[in-house]
Design a protein around this motif. Structure first.
Motif, mmCIF file in Angstrom:
data_model
loop_
_atom_site.group_PDB
_atom_site.id
_atom_site.type_symbol
_atom_site.label_atom_id
_atom_site.label_comp_id
_atom_site.label_asym_id
_atom_site.label_seq_id
_atom_site.Cartn_x
_atom_site.Cartn_y
_atom_site.Cartn_z
ATOM 1 N N THR A 87 0.835 -1.204 0.000
ATOM 2 C CA THR A 87 0.000 0.000 0.000
ATOM 3 C C THR A 87 0.869 1.253 0.000
ATOM 4 O O THR A 87 0.640 2.195 -0.775
ATOM 5 C CB THR A 87 -0.931 0.001 1.224
ATOM 6 N N PHE A 88 1.886 1.261 0.865
ATOM 7 C CA PHE A 88 2.792 2.406 0.924
ATOM 8 C C PHE A 88 3.577 2.543 -0.375
ATOM 9 O O PHE A 88 3.764 3.658 -0.889
ATOM 10 C CB PHE A 88 3.747 2.247 2.107
ATOM 11 N N TYR A 89 4.010 1.424 -0.931
ATOM 12 C CA TYR A 89 4.759 1.436 -2.196
ATOM 13 C C TYR A 89 3.941 2.091 -3.314
ATOM 14 O O TYR A 89 4.438 2.943 -4.050
ATOM 15 C CB TYR A 89 5.120 -0.001 -2.574
ATOM 16 N N GLN A 90 2.675 1.719 -3.408
ATOM 17 C CA GLN A 90 1.819 2.286 -4.449
ATOM 18 C C GLN A 90 1.547 3.770 -4.201
ATOM 19 O O GLN A 90 1.508 4.573 -5.139
ATOM 20 C CB GLN A 90 0.502 1.499 -4.530
ATOM 21 N N GLU A 91 1.367 4.135 -2.937
ATOM 22 C CA GLU A 91 1.130 5.542 -2.614
ATOM 23 C C GLU A 91 2.350 6.395 -2.955
ATOM 24 O O GLU A 91 2.225 7.505 -3.493
ATOM 25 C CB GLU A 91 0.781 5.686 -1.128
ATOM 26 N N VAL A 92 3.538 5.871 -2.663
ATOM 27 C CA VAL A 92 4.780 6.567 -3.011
ATOM 28 C C VAL A 92 4.885 6.740 -4.527
ATOM 29 O O VAL A 92 5.209 7.832 -5.029
ATOM 30 C CB VAL A 92 5.994 5.800 -2.461
ATOM 31 N N ALA A 93 4.608 5.660 -5.259
ATOM 32 C CA ALA A 93 4.708 5.716 -6.721
ATOM 33 C C ALA A 93 3.737 6.743 -7.304
ATOM 34 O O ALA A 93 4.098 7.538 -8.183
ATOM 35 C CB ALA A 93 4.447 4.334 -7.312
ATOM 36 N N THR A 103 2.347 9.333 -5.755
ATOM 37 C CA THR A 103 2.701 10.688 -5.314
ATOM 38 C C THR A 103 3.877 11.224 -6.128
ATOM 39 O O THR A 103 3.877 12.391 -6.542
ATOM 40 C CB THR A 103 3.044 10.693 -3.812
ATOM 41 N N ALA A 104 4.867 10.367 -6.357
ATOM 42 C CA ALA A 104 6.020 10.783 -7.158
ATOM 43 C C ALA A 104 5.587 11.159 -8.577
ATOM 44 O O ALA A 104 5.991 12.203 -9.112
ATOM 45 C CB ALA A 104 7.062 9.667 -7.192
ATOM 46 N N LYS A 105 4.755 10.336 -9.168
ATOM 47 C CA LYS A 105 4.295 10.610 -10.533
ATOM 48 C C LYS A 105 3.505 11.909 -10.603
ATOM 49 O O LYS A 105 3.673 12.719 -11.531
ATOM 50 C CB LYS A 105 3.446 9.439 -11.040
ATOM 51 N N ALA A 106 2.661 12.135 -9.622
ATOM 52 C CA ALA A 106 1.814 13.329 -9.619
ATOM 53 C C ALA A 106 2.618 14.609 -9.429
ATOM 54 O O ALA A 106 2.195 15.690 -9.850
ATOM 55 C CB ALA A 106 0.759 13.216 -8.518
ATOM 56 N N ASN A 107 3.800 14.496 -8.798
ATOM 57 C CA ASN A 107 4.587 15.685 -8.473
ATOM 58 C C ASN A 107 5.881 15.797 -9.271
ATOM 59 O O ASN A 107 6.697 16.685 -8.997
ATOM 60 C CB ASN A 107 4.903 15.695 -6.976
#
Length: 262
Positions: free
Chosen positions: A107-113, A115-119
């Motif tokens: 879950t954290f891995y996907q959230e990081v991915a 967030t990185a893509k969005a920013n």
């Protein structure tokens, strides 16, 4: 010049700071550091200032991110990585991490991915004490792939973990066998490299890990093996100290800035 900051100011952070001082990272200015141990942060700041390089010790992560760094080196812990990753990425700051164990949580891995893509930012996974991520990724893309990881430690390297007892000082034993996801839960600061290798290949749930304790053994052996129908690769690395992990961050930073990427 790119602005660089560091979270976690121990031995490995010192290697990165030394690389800046020695001119090995000419594309970066180390502008700030943060550590929960103020004296460690002050030591790095003093080192930088001795060489005419402005750098400040920040009292909080928020103060550090307010410097608007381009890159943040995380050399603290998986808990610190979980705390800083999302705020840094939203801040426009990419992260070079050694605490890859934090990314075992899907879950954290996907959230990081996301967030990185969005920013427009990235997480860079430093190789730490292992390597071969390129061949691991390549072999896994080919399909029908299995992977396993072997780690050998001395018993003193396992002190403070649930598997340690005094008999390990005289008896060689396999103290863990299971997946990388299970390993990082049991040894949250000891086996980050297993998660790194698994994320480059078959995933934390599918990477099989065994940890062996050997009396009198000093350092770490990290051996990752990957197989498919056409490829059989083994990456086997012994390191007497953890210094290779700090140098792997230096190598990652050089790659980021280099027109030729290894």
């Amino acid at each position: 010049m790119k602005k660089l900051v560091i979270v976690g100011c121990g031995r490995l952070a010192g290697i990165v700071a030394d690389a800046v001082v020695k001119g090995l990272l000419p594309d970066y200015d180390l502008v700030g550091v943060y550590s929960r141990t103020a004296s460690k942060a002050a030591h790095i700041v003093h080192k930088m200032q001795q060489h005419g390089k402005p750098c400040i010790a920040c009292a909080t992560l928020e103060e550090l991110l307010a410097l608007k760094p381009d890159y943040l080196v995380e050399s603290a812990s998986p808990a610190a990585m979980r705390e800083l990753a999302l705020p840094a990425l939203r801040n426009g700051t990419s992260v070079i991490t050694l605490s890859i164990g934090a990314l075992a949580d899907e879950t954290f891995y996907q959230e990081v991915a996301e967030t990185a893509k969005a920013n427009g930012t990235r997480i860079y996974i430093a190789s730490g004490a292992t390597g071969g991520f390129d061949v691991l990724r390549t072999a896994s893309l080919m399909g029908n792939t299995t992977a396993r990881f072997f780690n050998e430690k001395g018993p003193n390297g396992l002190k403070g973990t649930p598997v340690y007892d005094d008999s390990l000082q005289t008896e060689q034993r396999t103290v863990f066998s299971g997946s990388a996801a299970e390993a990082i839960r049991l040894f949250p600061t000891k086996v980050n490299v297993t998660v790194a290798a698994s994320r480059a290949s078959v995933g934390p749930e599918n990477m099989q890990v065994s940890i062996q304790s050997t009396p009198g053994f000093v350092g770490d052996t990290q051996k990752v093996e990957i197989k498919n129908d056409q490829v059989h690769a083994v990456v086997d690395i012994y390191s007497a100290t953890s210094d290779i992990a700090g140098w792997s961050v230096v190598s990652t930073l050089i790659n980021i800035a280099s027109p030729i990427v290894f």
